[in-house]
Design an enzyme around this catalytic site. Structure first.
Site, PDB file in Angstrom:
ATOM      1  N   THR A  52       0.864  -1.329   0.022  1.00  0.00           N
ATOM      2  CA  THR A  52       0.104   0.092  -0.144  1.00  0.00           C
ATOM      3  C   THR A  52       0.981   1.110  -0.124  1.00  0.00           C
ATOM      4  O   THR A  52       1.870   1.128   0.430  1.00  0.00           O
ATOM      5  CB  THR A  52      -0.917   0.002   1.160  1.00  0.00           C
ATOM      6  OG1 THR A  52      -0.116  -0.232   2.518  1.00  0.00           O
ATOM      7  CG2 THR A  52      -2.084  -1.241   1.002  1.00  0.00           C
ATOM      8  N   THR A  54       1.324   4.391   1.553  1.00  0.00           N
ATOM      9  CA  THR A  54       2.056   5.123   2.803  1.00  0.00           C
ATOM     10  C   THR A  54       3.107   4.151   3.270  1.00  0.00           C
ATOM     11  O   THR A  54       4.188   4.505   3.462  1.00  0.00           O
ATOM     12  CB  THR A  54       1.107   5.447   3.717  1.00  0.00           C
ATOM     13  OG1 THR A  54       0.060   6.572   3.176  1.00  0.00           O
ATOM     14  CG2 THR A  54       1.865   5.899   4.957  1.00  0.00           C
ATOM     15  N   CYS A  55       2.659   2.868   3.279  1.00  0.00           N
ATOM     16  CA  CYS A  55       3.592   1.597   3.993  1.00  0.00           C
ATOM     17  C   CYS A  55       4.730   1.602   2.967  1.00  0.00           C
ATOM     18  O   CYS A  55       5.787   1.590   3.493  1.00  0.00           O
ATOM     19  CB  CYS A  55       2.688   0.399   3.811  1.00  0.00           C
ATOM     20  SG  CYS A  55       1.240   0.531   4.725  1.00  0.00           S
ATOM     21  N   SER A  56       4.486   1.570   1.613  1.00  0.00           N
ATOM     22  CA  SER A  56       5.654   1.202   0.775  1.00  0.00           C
ATOM     23  C   SER A  56       6.453   2.433   0.602  1.00  0.00           C
ATOM     24  O   SER A  56       7.637   2.160   0.196  1.00  0.00           O
ATOM     25  CB  SER A  56       5.200   0.681  -0.624  1.00  0.00           C
ATOM     26  OG  SER A  56       4.440  -0.558  -0.251  1.00  0.00           O
TER      27      SER A  56
END
Length: 179
Positions: A52, A54-56
């Protein structure tokens, strides 16, 4: 959450095994909460899903980049958890070129549920996933908790800041100054 013992869960992981021939040299290996948390001081961060944005783009790469600074503050390991299976988590770790951060697949969401962080994200087509949070865990006990605001099912936004690596590192450095 501070002072709470992490739940005892078995995680179904896939580990590389050079004795296995062919294009998929991995085998199943069950790991327990103790394997990850017992006798160590670690940072655990959990997020809605592998791959996703923000996570990546921010959270995982920044934890990876700042790992030496976390080590200097007495952190042994950094774990990234998501309600995704081992195949997805391993592919994401490979795609992110992780050298330091280790991924934990919470495929059924059992750990996340027992931590009280499982939320419904059907509005995004995700199903049940983890709310974004992080914790400093010392020998299986939550030492410090970092939870994003707005915990709720079907949340339209994905708050990010409280569980950012920079915020956690600042907290650790503040502890060191106070000691």
């Amino acid at each position: 959450m501070n002072g709470r013992t992490v739940p005892n869960v078995t995680f179904h992981t896939r580990v590389r095994d050079e004795s296995i021939e062919g294009p998929n040299p991995f085998r199943w290996e069950d790991k327990t909460s103790d394997d990850y948390f017992k006798g160590k001081r670690v940072v655990l961060f959990s997020l809605p899903g592998a791959f996703t944005p923000t996570c990546s783009t921010y959270q995982l790469p920044d934890f990876e980049k700042l790992f030496p600074e976390f080590q200097a503050q007495g952190i042994d390991d950094i774990y990234c958890m998501s309600v995704n299976d081992a195949f997805v988590m391993n592919a994401w770790a490979k795609g992110q070129n992780l050298q330091h951060v280790k991924v934990i697949p919470d495929g059924s969401g059992e750990f996340t549920r027992k931590m009280g962080m499982l939320v419904n994200k059907d509005n995004l087509g995700f199903g049940m996933r983890s709310w974004r949070y992080a914790a400093i865990i010392n020998d299986g006990v939550v030492e410090k908790w970092f939870e994003e605001e707005g915990f709720s099912d079907l949340c339209e936004t994905d708050p990010y800041g409280v569980s950012a690596p920079q915020n956690i590192l600042e907290s650790l450095k503040g502890e060191a100054k106070a000691a």
